[in-house]
Design a protein around this motif. Sequence first.
Motif, PDB file in Angstrom:
ATOM      1  N   TYR A  82       0.877  -1.172   0.000  1.00  0.00           N
ATOM      2  CA  TYR A  82       0.000   0.000   0.000  1.00  0.00           C
ATOM      3  C   TYR A  82       0.915   1.222   0.000  1.00  0.00           C
ATOM      4  O   TYR A  82       1.132   1.886   1.005  1.00  0.00           O
ATOM      5  CB  TYR A  82      -0.938  -0.008   1.206  1.00  0.00           C
ATOM      6  CG  TYR A  82      -1.912   1.152   1.232  1.00  0.00           C
ATOM      7  CD1 TYR A  82      -2.777   1.377   0.171  1.00  0.00           C
ATOM      8  CD2 TYR A  82      -1.967   2.017   2.309  1.00  0.00           C
ATOM      9  CE1 TYR A  82      -3.671   2.434   0.184  1.00  0.00           C
ATOM     10  CE2 TYR A  82      -2.863   3.077   2.347  1.00  0.00           C
ATOM     11  CZ  TYR A  82      -3.709   3.282   1.280  1.00  0.00           C
ATOM     12  OH  TYR A  82      -4.595   4.331   1.287  1.00  0.00           O
ATOM     13  N   THR A  83       1.500   1.453  -1.164  1.00  0.00           N
ATOM     14  CA  THR A  83       2.446   2.550  -1.332  1.00  0.00           C
ATOM     15  C   THR A  83       2.229   3.203  -2.678  1.00  0.00           C
ATOM     16  O   THR A  83       1.746   2.578  -3.620  1.00  0.00           O
ATOM     17  CB  THR A  83       3.906   2.074  -1.203  1.00  0.00           C
ATOM     18  OG1 THR A  83       4.775   3.204  -1.298  1.00  0.00           O
ATOM     19  CG2 THR A  83       4.285   1.075  -2.300  1.00  0.00           C
ATOM     20  N   PHE A  84       2.603   4.462  -2.743  1.00  0.00           N
ATOM     21  CA  PHE A  84       2.512   5.230  -3.980  1.00  0.00           C
ATOM     22  C   PHE A  84       3.912   5.634  -4.429  1.00  0.00           C
ATOM     23  O   PHE A  84       4.073   6.407  -5.355  1.00  0.00           O
ATOM     24  CB  PHE A  84       1.601   6.444  -3.752  1.00  0.00           C
ATOM     25  CG  PHE A  84       0.286   6.041  -3.142  1.00  0.00           C
ATOM     26  CD1 PHE A  84      -0.707   5.488  -3.929  1.00  0.00           C
ATOM     27  CD2 PHE A  84       0.060   6.143  -1.782  1.00  0.00           C
ATOM     28  CE1 PHE A  84      -1.910   5.061  -3.373  1.00  0.00           C
ATOM     29  CE2 PHE A  84      -1.136   5.731  -1.219  1.00  0.00           C
ATOM     30  CZ  PHE A  84      -2.126   5.187  -2.014  1.00  0.00           C
ATOM     31  N   ASP A  85       4.915   5.074  -3.759  1.00  0.00           N
ATOM     32  CA  ASP A  85       6.314   5.410  -3.972  1.00  0.00           C
ATOM     33  C   ASP A  85       7.037   4.247  -4.657  1.00  0.00           C
ATOM     34  O   ASP A  85       7.016   3.116  -4.149  1.00  0.00           O
ATOM     35  CB  ASP A  85       6.966   5.727  -2.619  1.00  0.00           C
ATOM     36  CG  ASP A  85       8.407   6.128  -2.772  1.00  0.00           C
ATOM     37  OD1 ASP A  85       8.657   7.336  -2.957  1.00  0.00           O
ATOM     38  OD2 ASP A  85       9.280   5.226  -2.714  1.00  0.00           O
ATOM     39  N   ALA A  86       7.677   4.516  -5.777  1.00  0.00           N
ATOM     40  CA  ALA A  86       8.334   3.459  -6.551  1.00  0.00           C
ATOM     41  C   ALA A  86       9.503   2.823  -5.798  1.00  0.00           C
ATOM     42  O   ALA A  86       9.751   1.621  -5.939  1.00  0.00           O
ATOM     43  CB  ALA A  86       8.814   4.011  -7.895  1.00  0.00           C
ATOM     44  N   HIS A 108      -0.531   0.192  -6.729  1.00  0.00           N
ATOM     45  CA  HIS A 108      -1.045   1.541  -6.931  1.00  0.00           C
ATOM     46  C   HIS A 108      -0.109   2.421  -7.762  1.00  0.00           C
ATOM     47  O   HIS A 108       1.088   2.189  -7.814  1.00  0.00           O
ATOM     48  CB  HIS A 108      -1.248   2.209  -5.567  1.00  0.00           C
ATOM     49  CG  HIS A 108      -2.068   1.397  -4.632  1.00  0.00           C
ATOM     50  ND1 HIS A 108      -3.439   1.453  -4.608  1.00  0.00           N
ATOM     51  CD2 HIS A 108      -1.721   0.471  -3.691  1.00  0.00           C
ATOM     52  CE1 HIS A 108      -3.900   0.612  -3.688  1.00  0.00           C
ATOM     53  NE2 HIS A 108      -2.878   0.008  -3.123  1.00  0.00           N
ATOM     54  N   ASN A 109      -0.700   3.445  -8.318  1.00  0.00           N
ATOM     55  CA  ASN A 109       0.048   4.502  -8.994  1.00  0.00           C
ATOM     56  C   ASN A 109       0.287   5.635  -8.009  1.00  0.00           C
ATOM     57  O   ASN A 109      -0.478   5.761  -7.054  1.00  0.00           O
ATOM     58  CB  ASN A 109      -0.732   5.025 -10.209  1.00  0.00           C
ATOM     59  CG  ASN A 109      -0.126   4.549 -11.497  1.00  0.00           C
ATOM     60  OD1 ASN A 109       0.850   3.815 -11.503  1.00  0.00           O
ATOM     61  ND2 ASN A 109      -0.704   4.979 -12.593  1.00  0.00           N
ATOM     62  N   PRO A 110       1.291   6.446  -8.241  1.00  0.00           N
ATOM     63  CA  PRO A 110       2.220   6.462  -9.364  1.00  0.00           C
ATOM     64  C   PRO A 110       3.349   5.445  -9.251  1.00  0.00           C
ATOM     65  O   PRO A 110       4.146   5.303 -10.182  1.00  0.00           O
ATOM     66  CB  PRO A 110       2.769   7.882  -9.349  1.00  0.00           C
ATOM     67  CG  PRO A 110       2.727   8.287  -7.921  1.00  0.00           C
ATOM     68  CD  PRO A 110       1.508   7.605  -7.345  1.00  0.00           C
ATOM     69  N   ALA A 111       3.422   4.709  -8.134  1.00  0.00           N
ATOM     70  CA  ALA A 111       4.516   3.755  -7.941  1.00  0.00           C
ATOM     71  C   ALA A 111       4.644   2.768  -9.093  1.00  0.00           C
ATOM     72  O   ALA A 111       5.746   2.504  -9.581  1.00  0.00           O
ATOM     73  CB  ALA A 111       4.342   3.013  -6.619  1.00  0.00           C
ATOM     74  N   MET A 112       3.513   2.217  -9.544  1.00  0.00           N
ATOM     75  CA  MET A 112       3.545   1.203 -10.604  1.00  0.00           C
ATOM     76  C   MET A 112       4.129   1.769 -11.901  1.00  0.00           C
ATOM     77  O   MET A 112       5.017   1.164 -12.492  1.00  0.00           O
ATOM     78  CB  MET A 112       2.146   0.655 -10.870  1.00  0.00           C
ATOM     79  CG  MET A 112       1.649  -0.294  -9.831  1.00  0.00           C
ATOM     80  SD  MET A 112       2.393  -1.909 -10.057  1.00  0.00           S
ATOM     81  CE  MET A 112       1.314  -2.890  -9.076  1.00  0.00           C
ATOM     82  N   THR A 113       3.630   2.910 -12.329  1.00  0.00           N
ATOM     83  CA  THR A 113       4.108   3.490 -13.590  1.00  0.00           C
ATOM     84  C   THR A 113       5.591   3.829 -13.506  1.00  0.00           C
ATOM     85  O   THR A 113       6.365   3.505 -14.418  1.00  0.00           O
ATOM     86  CB  THR A 113       3.303   4.751 -13.958  1.00  0.00           C
ATOM     87  OG1 THR A 113       1.927   4.389 -14.117  1.00  0.00           O
ATOM     88  CG2 THR A 113       3.806   5.379 -15.252  1.00  0.00           C
ATOM     89  N   ILE A 114       6.004   4.461 -12.439  1.00  0.00           N
ATOM     90  CA  ILE A 114       7.413   4.852 -12.292  1.00  0.00           C
ATOM     91  C   ILE A 114       8.304   3.622 -12.278  1.00  0.00           C
ATOM     92  O   ILE A 114       9.331   3.570 -12.967  1.00  0.00           O
ATOM     93  CB  ILE A 114       7.606   5.701 -11.017  1.00  0.00           C
ATOM     94  CG1 ILE A 114       6.885   7.042 -11.170  1.00  0.00           C
ATOM     95  CG2 ILE A 114       9.093   5.911 -10.725  1.00  0.00           C
ATOM     96  CD1 ILE A 114       6.759   7.839  -9.894  1.00  0.00           C
ATOM     97  N   LEU A 115       7.913   2.600 -11.515  1.00  0.00           N
ATOM     98  CA  LEU A 115       8.722   1.393 -11.442  1.00  0.00           C
ATOM     99  C   LEU A 115       8.806   0.685 -12.791  1.00  0.00           C
ATOM    100  O   LEU A 115       9.883   0.257 -13.212  1.00  0.00           O
ATOM    101  CB  LEU A 115       8.165   0.443 -10.385  1.00  0.00           C
ATOM    102  CG  LEU A 115       9.007  -0.815 -10.193  1.00  0.00           C
ATOM    103  CD1 LEU A 115      10.290  -0.494  -9.453  1.00  0.00           C
ATOM    104  CD2 LEU A 115       8.220  -1.887  -9.474  1.00  0.00           C
ATOM    105  N   VAL A 116       7.681   0.555 -13.471  1.00  0.00           N
ATOM    106  CA  VAL A 116       7.683  -0.089 -14.792  1.00  0.00           C
ATOM    107  C   VAL A 116       8.601   0.670 -15.747  1.00  0.00           C
ATOM    108  O   VAL A 116       9.388   0.062 -16.483  1.00  0.00           O
ATOM    109  CB  VAL A 116       6.245  -0.196 -15.359  1.00  0.00           C
ATOM    110  CG1 VAL A 116       6.253  -0.507 -16.840  1.00  0.00           C
ATOM    111  CG2 VAL A 116       5.464  -1.244 -14.597  1.00  0.00           C
TER     112      VAL A 116
END
Length: 164
Positions: A82-86, A108-116
């Motif tokens: 449960y984080t929004f941090d990549a 969750h985003n934005p973590a998912m987009t940044i990590l991908v």
Amino acid sequence: MNKILRLIRHAKSSWQDAQLHDIDRPLKPKGVRRSLALAEQLGPLPQTHIFTSPARRALDTAHIFHAECQVSKAVEVIPALYTFDATDLMDCLHLLPDECSDVTVVGHNPAMTILVNQLSGHQFDNLVTAGYVELSLQSAHWHKIAEKNVTLERFILRPELGNA
């Protein structure tokens, strides 16, 4: 042994009840439909291990995926997802058990987009709700996950349209 990492951003959630805490927001009907469409495109995945955020919208997405993709192992909740941090998300991936060679993470985003974007070298503007990215890791150890040993295998951004 190589590994498969499947990243799913939770499906569309409802903001209808303004009194609910963020972690308690459920899926909208559209979110359920998109989750079902994604699961249909992916088909049976009995060997994947599903790890999810404890947020209700992520749990609901994970349970739909679990049932529809005929996953044999129980969904596991990892509170740190449960984080929004990549960076925090990457820390969670590093701690995945090495005996799991096929992993699905619902988060969750934005973590998912940044990590991908960091891992794949691809530049997604936004991993949409119920968006799916599949990466392969050329290592037997999750703590070694890094851009240099990850390959983008496929992605599905609009599952209800049937695009893969």
